[in-house]
Design an enzyme around this catalytic site. Structure first.
Site, PDB file in Angstrom:
ATOM      1  N   THR A   1      -8.770   8.447   4.888  1.00  0.00           N
ATOM      2  CA  THR A   1      -8.976   7.060   4.456  1.00  0.00           C
ATOM      3  C   THR A   1     -10.364   6.885   3.833  1.00  0.00           C
ATOM      4  O   THR A   1     -10.497   6.336   2.725  1.00  0.00           O
ATOM      5  CB  THR A   1      -8.799   6.089   5.645  1.00  0.00           C
ATOM      6  OG1 THR A   1      -7.547   6.367   6.269  1.00  0.00           O
ATOM      7  CG2 THR A   1      -8.830   4.657   5.186  1.00  0.00           C
TER       8      THR A   1
ATOM      9  N   LYS B   1       0.829  -1.211   0.000  1.00  0.00           N
ATOM     10  CA  LYS B   1       0.000   0.000   0.000  1.00  0.00           C
ATOM     11  C   LYS B   1       0.861   1.258   0.000  1.00  0.00           C
ATOM     12  O   LYS B   1       0.653   2.184  -0.789  1.00  0.00           O
ATOM     13  CB  LYS B   1      -0.893  -0.024   1.244  1.00  0.00           C
ATOM     14  CG  LYS B   1      -1.874   1.113   1.330  1.00  0.00           C
ATOM     15  CD  LYS B   1      -2.514   1.195   2.700  1.00  0.00           C
ATOM     16  CE  LYS B   1      -3.122  -0.121   3.134  1.00  0.00           C
ATOM     17  NZ  LYS B   1      -3.959   0.016   4.334  1.00  0.00           N
TER      18      LYS B   1
ATOM     19  N   LYS C   1       3.311  -2.570  11.126  1.00  0.00           N
ATOM     20  CA  LYS C   1       2.044  -2.518  11.861  1.00  0.00           C
ATOM     21  C   LYS C   1       2.320  -2.927  13.296  1.00  0.00           C
ATOM     22  O   LYS C   1       3.254  -3.695  13.561  1.00  0.00           O
ATOM     23  CB  LYS C   1       1.024  -3.471  11.248  1.00  0.00           C
ATOM     24  CG  LYS C   1      -0.409  -3.115  11.553  1.00  0.00           C
ATOM     25  CD  LYS C   1      -0.959  -2.053  10.618  1.00  0.00           C
ATOM     26  CE  LYS C   1      -2.348  -1.614  11.038  1.00  0.00           C
ATOM     27  NZ  LYS C   1      -2.972  -0.768  10.009  1.00  0.00           N
TER      28      LYS C   1
ATOM     29  N   ASN D   1     -13.898   5.552  12.196  1.00  0.00           N
ATOM     30  CA  ASN D   1     -13.299   6.638  11.425  1.00  0.00           C
ATOM     31  C   ASN D   1     -13.501   6.448   9.920  1.00  0.00           C
ATOM     32  O   ASN D   1     -13.963   7.352   9.218  1.00  0.00           O
ATOM     33  CB  ASN D   1     -11.803   6.712  11.780  1.00  0.00           C
ATOM     34  CG  ASN D   1     -11.073   7.689  10.901  1.00  0.00           C
ATOM     35  OD1 ASN D   1     -10.807   7.412   9.736  1.00  0.00           O
ATOM     36  ND2 ASN D   1     -10.750   8.859  11.431  1.00  0.00           N
TER      37      ASN D   1
ATOM     38  N   ASP E   1      -5.259   3.076  14.147  1.00  0.00           N
ATOM     39  CA  ASP E   1      -5.997   2.028  13.423  1.00  0.00           C
ATOM     40  C   ASP E   1      -7.190   1.687  14.320  1.00  0.00           C
ATOM     41  O   ASP E   1      -7.580   2.514  15.159  1.00  0.00           O
ATOM     42  CB  ASP E   1      -5.088   0.808  13.171  1.00  0.00           C
ATOM     43  CG  ASP E   1      -5.696  -0.200  12.206  1.00  0.00           C
ATOM     44  OD1 ASP E   1      -5.728   0.085  10.999  1.00  0.00           O
ATOM     45  OD2 ASP E   1      -6.162  -1.268  12.644  1.00  0.00           O
TER      46      ASP E   1
HETATM   47  P1  NDP Z   1     -12.336   2.321  14.240  1.00  0.00           P
HETATM   48  O1  NDP Z   1     -11.868   1.704  15.495  1.00  0.00           O
HETATM   49  O2  NDP Z   1     -12.540   3.787  14.175  1.00  0.00           O
HETATM   50  O3  NDP Z   1     -13.712   1.625  13.784  1.00  0.00           O
HETATM   51  C1  NDP Z   1     -13.792   0.252  13.544  1.00  0.00           C
HETATM   52  C2  NDP Z   1     -15.238  -0.102  13.254  1.00  0.00           C
HETATM   53  O4  NDP Z   1     -15.293  -1.463  12.837  1.00  0.00           O
HETATM   54  C3  NDP Z   1     -16.120   0.012  14.476  1.00  0.00           C
HETATM   55  O5  NDP Z   1     -17.429   0.330  14.079  1.00  0.00           O
HETATM   56  C4  NDP Z   1     -16.041  -1.405  15.071  1.00  0.00           C
HETATM   57  O6  NDP Z   1     -17.155  -1.761  15.864  1.00  0.00           O
HETATM   58  C5  NDP Z   1     -16.024  -2.221  13.787  1.00  0.00           C
HETATM   59  N1  NDP Z   1     -15.339  -3.495  14.060  1.00  0.00           N
HETATM   60  C6  NDP Z   1     -14.101  -3.663  14.570  1.00  0.00           C
HETATM   61  N2  NDP Z   1     -13.837  -4.959  14.708  1.00  0.00           N
HETATM   62  C7  NDP Z   1     -14.931  -5.615  14.263  1.00  0.00           C
HETATM   63  C8  NDP Z   1     -15.274  -6.988  14.146  1.00  0.00           C
HETATM   64  N3  NDP Z   1     -14.417  -7.933  14.507  1.00  0.00           N
HETATM   65  N4  NDP Z   1     -16.495  -7.298  13.622  1.00  0.00           N
HETATM   66  C9  NDP Z   1     -17.352  -6.332  13.243  1.00  0.00           C
HETATM   67  N5  NDP Z   1     -17.090  -5.019  13.342  1.00  0.00           N
HETATM   68  C10 NDP Z   1     -15.896  -4.669  13.844  1.00  0.00           C
HETATM   69  O7  NDP Z   1     -11.315   1.833  13.108  1.00  0.00           O
HETATM   70  P2  NDP Z   1     -11.031   2.462  11.680  1.00  0.00           P
HETATM   71  O8  NDP Z   1     -12.290   3.006  11.104  1.00  0.00           O
HETATM   72  O9  NDP Z   1      -9.858   3.343  11.792  1.00  0.00           O
HETATM   73  O10 NDP Z   1     -10.548   1.165  10.857  1.00  0.00           O
HETATM   74  C11 NDP Z   1     -11.464   0.323  10.163  1.00  0.00           C
HETATM   75  C12 NDP Z   1     -10.715  -0.495   9.137  1.00  0.00           C
HETATM   76  O11 NDP Z   1     -10.031   0.367   8.219  1.00  0.00           O
HETATM   77  C13 NDP Z   1      -9.635  -1.425   9.693  1.00  0.00           C
HETATM   78  O12 NDP Z   1      -9.554  -2.588   8.883  1.00  0.00           O
HETATM   79  C14 NDP Z   1      -8.367  -0.614   9.512  1.00  0.00           C
HETATM   80  O13 NDP Z   1      -7.208  -1.427   9.455  1.00  0.00           O
HETATM   81  C15 NDP Z   1      -8.648   0.033   8.168  1.00  0.00           C
HETATM   82  N6  NDP Z   1      -7.857   1.223   7.886  1.00  0.00           N
HETATM   83  C16 NDP Z   1      -7.920   2.310   8.719  1.00  0.00           C
HETATM   84  C17 NDP Z   1      -7.189   3.438   8.419  1.00  0.00           C
HETATM   85  C18 NDP Z   1      -7.325   4.696   9.212  1.00  0.00           C
HETATM   86  O14 NDP Z   1      -6.811   5.712   8.746  1.00  0.00           O
HETATM   87  N7  NDP Z   1      -7.994   4.702  10.354  1.00  0.00           N
HETATM   88  C19 NDP Z   1      -6.252   3.462   7.274  1.00  0.00           C
HETATM   89  C20 NDP Z   1      -6.353   2.307   6.402  1.00  0.00           C
HETATM   90  C21 NDP Z   1      -7.100   1.228   6.741  1.00  0.00           C
HETATM   91  P3  NDP Z   1     -16.997  -1.840  17.471  1.00  0.00           P
HETATM   92  O15 NDP Z   1     -16.966  -0.448  17.947  1.00  0.00           O
HETATM   93  O16 NDP Z   1     -18.182  -2.625  17.907  1.00  0.00           O
HETATM   94  O17 NDP Z   1     -15.702  -2.578  17.722  1.00  0.00           O
END
Ligand code: NDP
Length: 451
Positions: A213, A118, A130, A244, A170
């Site tokens: 993102t 990436k 990571k 996020n 993350d």
């Molecule tokens: P957040 O912690 O802000 O949000 C994660 C969301 O996903 C929450 O709604 C959470 O629900 C849900 N979630 C987490 N684990 C699970 C699970 N096992 N089953 C179902 N729902 C789940 O994280 P981000 O938005 O930052 O990240 C989300 C994804 O994006 C990840 O894969 C991350 O690696 C990827 N990503 C993020 C970046 C960033 O800039 N933040 C950059 C590139 C990729 P709950 O609150 O119930 O846990």
């Protein structure tokens, strides 16, 4: 692929499995890349001789450490922390920190491996890494979070630095956690330097980083649709997650005339047939960030919406799908349901949210499918820009950074098309992203000799 290369690929994957027993997520991530790379290097002897792919699937190092902290009842708690530094051929290690009970070495190795490709795709000088811990921030008080972050950084600081390794947020790590870790790093080292990205703007954070993102994923989707003569305006979309990435993707989709139908968290999803517009997204942001609430509360606020406990949103009919929660959240059956319901494009905000079988369904159906390593690269790209701003002690404005993000996502899309065009009108974005990401890192590794 000729039979001899098939055999080589199988042998290669067998070796990966033997050396990484039980690390299913890591093996899955390598499997997804290896096939395309074997095709690409078939007639390129220099990569074979230098064992480039074999070296890329062996992280430079995996640091594992104990994290002790005291909870509010004065009980001593012990967690495990990791930093996986996968590859720094093209720049300092760079990649997020995840706090979630599901974190283990396999998950972090897969994420660091993906991050290497990436970061290369962004065109910026960043290697792949990571880190994280099996710490669950959900039920912790603010002071418990602070103590945990400080303890985590008390070990991590030895392995990071602005020219060595620059972590970011993350899952479970947002600006609050970054603040606590940055404060501890500064206290220990007595240096103010850009050792973390995703900081608040008051102390060196970049504008546009929180949005990057999710906005970038939707921009990638836009580029894909445009390439096929279509657009987002008037289309329906299902999104998973309510963090996020999910909420900023939802915001951007609304701004471009799309209608968002779903959001989710780990307990279930909400389906709002009237659309989750800007006002409702703001409400969910407050719910998640200020009240630390659950998505189920949405239906108490907005009539007409339904909550589905323990389910994922993939069986709701829509034109577009954006998995933005976590790895392997979209399986074969979900992919089939999406295709059967007329979905024309999938853009992954999360990392590896679709299983290998799910990806095959999308490719067989020849729908547009953007893997996370391409579609969600906007976040790390703006993190790269945060590093530049910190190094120069300057701060660019929102508009300038927004334009840079748009350009970066366009450029990543073009790279995917260059290497993923099958010549019959179908763009294999997975192949395009894998090859374009691989080539830059591989060429740098060749230049260094055997190290
Ligand atoms: P957040 O912690 O802000 O949000 C994660 C969301 O996903 C929450 O709604 C959470 O629900 C849900 N979630 C987490 N684990 C699970 C699970 N096992 N089953 C179902 N729902 C789940 O994280 P981000 O938005 O930052 O990240 C989300 C994804 O994006 C990840 O894969 C991350 O690696 C990827 N990503 C993020 C970046 C960033 O800039 N933040 C950059 C590139 C990729 P709950 O609150 O119930 O846990």
């Amino acid at each position: 692929m000729p039979a001899s290369d098939h055999a080589n690929l199988e042998q290669f994957m067998e070796g990966v499995k033997q050396r990484n027993p039980g690390q299913t997520e890591f093996i899955q991530a390598v499997q997804e890349v290896a096939q395309d790379i074997f095709d690409f290097i078939e007639d390129k002897q220099e990569y074979h001789e230098a064992q480039i792919l074999r070296r890329m699937v062996e992280p430079d190092r995996v640091v594992s450490f104990r994290v002790c902290w005291e909870d509010d009842s004065h009980r001593i708690r012990v967690q495990r922390g990791w930093r996986v530094q996968n590859n720094n051929a093209i720049g300092p290690y760079k990649g997020g920190i995840r706090f979630h009970p599901s974190v283990n070495e396999s998950v972090l190795k897969f994420l660091a491996f993906e991050q290497t490709f990436k970061n290369s795709l962004t065109g910026l000088p960043m290697g792949g890494a990571k880190g994280g811990s099996n710490f669950d921030p959900h039920d912790k008080s603010d002071s418990e979070i602070m103590r945990f972050c400080q303890s985590f950084m008390t070990e991590l600081y030895r392995h990071v630095g602005p020219d060595t390794d620059v972590p970011a947020g993350d899952i479970g790590v947002g600006s609050r956690e970054i603040g606590y870790m940055f404060g501890q790093y500064k206290r220990i080292t007595n240096r103010w330097e850009g050792v973390l990205t995703g900081k608040a703007t008051e102390y060196g954070g970049s504008k546009m980083r929180p949005e990057a993102t999710g906005y970038g994923a939707v921009q990638f989707l836009c580029n894909m649709l445009r390439h096929s003569g279509s657009e987002i305006d008037g289309k329906t979309a299902i999104i998973s997650g309510a963090g996020n990435v999910a909420l900023h993707a939802a915001e951007k989709l609304c701004d471009l005339g799309g209608k968002v139908l779903t959001l989710s968290d780990s307990d279930g999803f909400v389906h709002d047939p009237d659309g989750i517009g800007r006002d409702k997204i703001e409400w969910v942001k407050r719910l998640k960030n200020e009240r630390r609430g659950r998505i189920s509360e949405y239906v108490e606020e907005f009539s007409g919406a339904e909550y589905h406990e323990g389910k994922r949103p993939w069986h709701v009919a829509a034109d577009l799908a954006l998995p933005c929660a976590t790895q392997n959240e979209l399986e074969e059956d979900d992919a089939k349901a999406l295709v059967d319901n007329g979905c024309i494009a999938v853009a992954e905000g999360a990392n590896m949210p679709t299983t290998l079988k799910g990806v095959k369904v999308f490719k067989d159906a020849r729908i547009m499918y953007a893997p996370g390593k391409a579609a969600n690269a906007g976040g790390v790209a703006v993190s790269g820009l945060e590093m530049s701003q910190n190094a120069e002690r300057i701060s660019w404005n929102q508009e300038r950074l927004g334009d840079m993000l748009t350009e970066l996502m366009k450029d990543i899309h073009e790279k995917c098309v260059t290497y993923g065009d099958d010549g019959d009108g179908y763009i294999d974005y997975v192949k395009g992203a894998n090859i374009a990401g691989f080539k830059k890192v591989a060429d740098a590794m060749l230049a260094f000799g055997v190290v």
